[in-house]
Design a protein around this motif. Structure first.
Motif, PDB file in Angstrom:
ATOM      1  N   ASN A  93       0.894  -1.329  -0.009  1.00  0.00           N
ATOM      2  CA  ASN A  93      -0.125   0.180   0.051  1.00  0.00           C
ATOM      3  C   ASN A  93       0.896   1.160   0.071  1.00  0.00           C
ATOM      4  O   ASN A  93       0.480   2.104  -0.847  1.00  0.00           O
ATOM      5  N   VAL A  94       1.784   1.411   0.831  1.00  0.00           N
ATOM      6  CA  VAL A  94       2.932   2.362   0.852  1.00  0.00           C
ATOM      7  C   VAL A  94       3.675   2.519  -0.485  1.00  0.00           C
ATOM      8  O   VAL A  94       3.704   3.663  -1.142  1.00  0.00           O
ATOM      9  N   SER A  95       3.727   1.418  -1.137  1.00  0.00           N
ATOM     10  CA  SER A  95       4.671   1.542  -2.381  1.00  0.00           C
ATOM     11  C   SER A  95       3.670   1.955  -3.459  1.00  0.00           C
ATOM     12  O   SER A  95       3.916   2.768  -4.421  1.00  0.00           O
ATOM     13  N   ASN A  96       2.503   1.717  -3.466  1.00  0.00           N
ATOM     14  CA  ASN A  96       1.400   2.041  -4.372  1.00  0.00           C
ATOM     15  C   ASN A  96       1.185   3.517  -4.126  1.00  0.00           C
ATOM     16  O   ASN A  96       1.099   4.188  -5.312  1.00  0.00           O
ATOM     17  N   GLN A  97       0.994   4.269  -2.975  1.00  0.00           N
ATOM     18  CA  GLN A  97       0.963   5.581  -2.827  1.00  0.00           C
ATOM     19  C   GLN A  97       2.352   6.376  -3.577  1.00  0.00           C
ATOM     20  O   GLN A  97       2.091   7.541  -4.192  1.00  0.00           O
ATOM     21  N   ILE A  98       3.342   5.735  -3.294  1.00  0.00           N
ATOM     22  CA  ILE A  98       4.399   6.361  -3.953  1.00  0.00           C
ATOM     23  C   ILE A  98       4.372   6.368  -5.273  1.00  0.00           C
ATOM     24  O   ILE A  98       4.976   7.396  -6.252  1.00  0.00           O
ATOM     25  N   VAL A  99       4.210   5.240  -5.775  1.00  0.00           N
ATOM     26  CA  VAL A  99       4.368   5.114  -7.255  1.00  0.00           C
ATOM     27  C   VAL A  99       3.065   6.046  -8.131  1.00  0.00           C
ATOM     28  O   VAL A  99       3.373   6.557  -9.159  1.00  0.00           O
ATOM     29  N   MET A 100       2.047   6.064  -7.399  1.00  0.00           N
ATOM     30  CA  MET A 100       0.988   6.772  -7.819  1.00  0.00           C
ATOM     31  C   MET A 100       1.267   8.244  -7.842  1.00  0.00           C
ATOM     32  O   MET A 100       0.700   9.198  -8.829  1.00  0.00           O
ATOM     33  N   ALA A 101       2.189   8.862  -7.160  1.00  0.00           N
ATOM     34  CA  ALA A 101       2.777  10.052  -6.864  1.00  0.00           C
ATOM     35  C   ALA A 101       3.622  10.541  -7.994  1.00  0.00           C
ATOM     36  O   ALA A 101       3.792  11.740  -8.227  1.00  0.00           O
ATOM     37  N   ILE A 102       4.120   9.618  -8.737  1.00  0.00           N
ATOM     38  CA  ILE A 102       5.221   9.721  -9.543  1.00  0.00           C
ATOM     39  C   ILE A 102       4.799   9.874 -10.958  1.00  0.00           C
ATOM     40  O   ILE A 102       4.180   8.746 -11.304  1.00  0.00           O
ATOM     41  N   PRO A 103       5.059  10.980 -11.517  1.00  0.00           N
ATOM     42  CA  PRO A 103       4.575  10.972 -13.178  1.00  0.00           C
ATOM     43  C   PRO A 103       5.166   9.974 -14.046  1.00  0.00           C
ATOM     44  O   PRO A 103       6.516   9.532 -13.683  1.00  0.00           O
ATOM     45  N   PRO A 104       4.568   9.414 -14.965  1.00  0.00           N
ATOM     46  CA  PRO A 104       5.100   8.449 -15.995  1.00  0.00           C
ATOM     47  C   PRO A 104       6.557   8.736 -16.323  1.00  0.00           C
ATOM     48  O   PRO A 104       7.535   7.857 -16.584  1.00  0.00           O
ATOM     49  N   MET A 162      -2.913   1.456  -9.368  1.00  0.00           N
ATOM     50  CA  MET A 162      -4.429   1.684  -9.265  1.00  0.00           C
ATOM     51  C   MET A 162      -5.271   0.508  -9.136  1.00  0.00           C
ATOM     52  O   MET A 162      -6.212   0.200  -8.389  1.00  0.00           O
ATOM     53  N   THR A 163      -4.741  -0.592 -10.026  1.00  0.00           N
ATOM     54  CA  THR A 163      -5.486  -1.838 -10.140  1.00  0.00           C
ATOM     55  C   THR A 163      -5.327  -2.649  -8.875  1.00  0.00           C
ATOM     56  O   THR A 163      -6.453  -3.042  -8.280  1.00  0.00           O
ATOM     57  N   VAL A 164      -4.080  -2.397  -8.290  1.00  0.00           N
ATOM     58  CA  VAL A 164      -3.868  -3.282  -7.035  1.00  0.00           C
ATOM     59  C   VAL A 164      -5.006  -2.686  -6.173  1.00  0.00           C
ATOM     60  O   VAL A 164      -5.723  -3.562  -5.328  1.00  0.00           O
ATOM     61  N   LYS A 165      -4.896  -1.322  -5.905  1.00  0.00           N
ATOM     62  CA  LYS A 165      -5.844  -0.783  -4.807  1.00  0.00           C
ATOM     63  C   LYS A 165      -7.379  -1.038  -4.985  1.00  0.00           C
ATOM     64  O   LYS A 165      -7.940  -1.335  -4.282  1.00  0.00           O
ATOM     65  N   MET A 166      -7.693  -1.079  -6.399  1.00  0.00           N
ATOM     66  CA  MET A 166      -9.122  -1.160  -6.874  1.00  0.00           C
ATOM     67  C   MET A 166      -9.515  -2.628  -6.583  1.00  0.00           C
ATOM     68  O   MET A 166     -10.554  -2.916  -5.927  1.00  0.00           O
ATOM     69  N   LEU A 167      -8.638  -3.766  -6.870  1.00  0.00           N
ATOM     70  CA  LEU A 167      -8.918  -5.032  -6.661  1.00  0.00           C
ATOM     71  C   LEU A 167      -9.065  -5.336  -5.188  1.00  0.00           C
ATOM     72  O   LEU A 167      -9.631  -6.391  -4.702  1.00  0.00           O
ATOM     73  N   ARG A 168      -8.010  -5.050  -4.355  1.00  0.00           N
ATOM     74  CA  ARG A 168      -7.952  -4.982  -2.902  1.00  0.00           C
ATOM     75  C   ARG A 168      -9.333  -4.595  -2.402  1.00  0.00           C
ATOM     76  O   ARG A 168      -9.955  -5.364  -1.515  1.00  0.00           O
ATOM     77  N   GLY A 169      -9.807  -3.364  -2.631  1.00  0.00           N
ATOM     78  CA  GLY A 169     -11.103  -3.038  -2.126  1.00  0.00           C
ATOM     79  C   GLY A 169     -12.277  -3.724  -2.320  1.00  0.00           C
ATOM     80  O   GLY A 169     -13.027  -3.972  -1.803  1.00  0.00           O
ATOM     81  N   SER A 170     -12.137  -4.003  -3.793  1.00  0.00           N
ATOM     82  CA  SER A 170     -13.356  -4.779  -4.247  1.00  0.00           C
ATOM     83  C   SER A 170     -13.326  -6.399  -3.703  1.00  0.00           C
ATOM     84  O   SER A 170     -14.525  -6.874  -3.320  1.00  0.00           O
ATOM     85  N   LEU A 171     -12.201  -7.006  -3.374  1.00  0.00           N
ATOM     86  CA  LEU A 171     -11.934  -8.291  -2.880  1.00  0.00           C
ATOM     87  C   LEU A 171     -12.609  -7.968  -1.301  1.00  0.00           C
ATOM     88  O   LEU A 171     -13.536  -9.014  -0.802  1.00  0.00           O
TER      89      LEU A 171
END
Length: 313
Positions: free
Chosen positions: A132-143, A194-203
């Protein structure tokens, strides 16, 4: 059938509206296409003759419908800068950009689905928190910045690939795909998060529903409930997101091409914008729009197949 037909009509209307906006945008900009093609030193007579040959003196709607019908037929016009058909100019660049987008999509699916399942299965555990922490970092970095970091780490430090050492698919397909892996990864990273976060919440949401408790009461273990019951329902919104993300990743590949010096659509697009070569820019923008709109239509159809309740009034 009624739902699919309605979505198809909506897709056609959207394409027409987008094409009208694109054509209008480049026709209200200052500058004469005939002058751009002939140069500032051309005589007024030659400019007037060229404008007549190009149909620039016709009413706006006449020019629009002529351009739109030609576009549908695969005729994207002639480049002002190169005086060659636009279709031939961009034909060998399109496979590069599309390959990057598709590779980014495959990378996203292969990484995000297992990670999403793991984070939901071990909710609030150490691994879940790290991801989750890694997700937040990656989402904050532009491609594009991710692309720079990937080039620095994997290209300059680890030397896994050679920055700028692009190999065309016409020369060596294997090396072409290997070089595009890291640019595709840069495109995929935000979508993976984004997909990891969405799938986690949906599951987690699906696991709290009554049918899950019923499945446990019938003697199913955790894995049995997760993979046989919960995952199928949890994937429905994720499939929709991934479908829309596919079109977005194809468009996002254009930005990353510049970071990795890939001779795809981006190079022609930027050059054409600088030179005000509007037929080329219009063709590329409309091409991207068609991909996005068609993919979204297909996602809606697949979503309806997966969940027949969609569209039922």
């Amino acid at each position: 059938m009624k739902y699919t037909l309605k979505k198809f009509v909506s897709m056609i209307v959207t394409l027409v509206v987008v094409s009208l906006c694109v054509f209008l945008a480049f026709n209200v900009l200052p500058g004469d296409p005939a002058v751009r093609m002939l140069g500032l030193e051309a005589s007024p007579e030659l400019i007037a003759q060229t404008r007549e040959q190009m149909g620039l003196n016709d009413p706006f709607l006449v020019r629009y419908f002529r351009w739109f019908i030609a576009f549908v037929q695969g005729d994207f016009g002639t480049s002002y800068s190169y005086s060659v058909p636009v279709a031939g100019l961009v034909a060998n660049k399109i496979p590069i950009t599309l390959t990057m987008g598709l590779m980014a999509f495959v990378i996203t699916v292969l990484i995000s689905i297992p990670l999403g399942i793991v984070t939901a299965k071990y909710e609030n555990g150490i691994l879940d928190r790290i991801i989750n922490v890694s997700n937040q970092i990656v989402m904050a970095i532009p491609p594009f910045f991710s692309g720079i970091l990937i080039t620095f780490v994997f290209g300059l430090i680890l030397r896994i690939f050679t920055p700028g050492g692009f190999v065309s698919y016409t020369e060596d397909m294997g090396r072409f795909v290997r070089y595009l892996f890291f640019p595709s990864l840069a495109v995929a990273l935000p979508k993976i998060s984004m997909t990891v976060k969405m799938l986690r919440g949906s599951l987690i949401d699906e696991a709290a529903k009554d049918y899950t408790r019923t499945a446990y009461s019938r003697g199913n273990n955790t894995n049995g409930v997760l993979y046989r019951h919960v995952l199928k329902n949890a994937m429905i919104p994720v499939i929709t997101f991934l479908g829309m993300a596919l079109a977005d990743m194809v468009a996002g590949s254009i930005v990353i091409e510049q970071v990795f010096s890939i001779p795809g659509i981006s190079r022609i697009l930027l050059t054409s914008i600088s030179n005000r070569d509007y037929p080329v820019v219009e063709a590329i923008i409309m091409g991207i729009a068609v991909i996005v709109i068609v993919v979204n239509f297909l996602v809606d159809v697949i979503y309806r197949i997966v969940d027949p309740r969609i569209g039922i009034e």
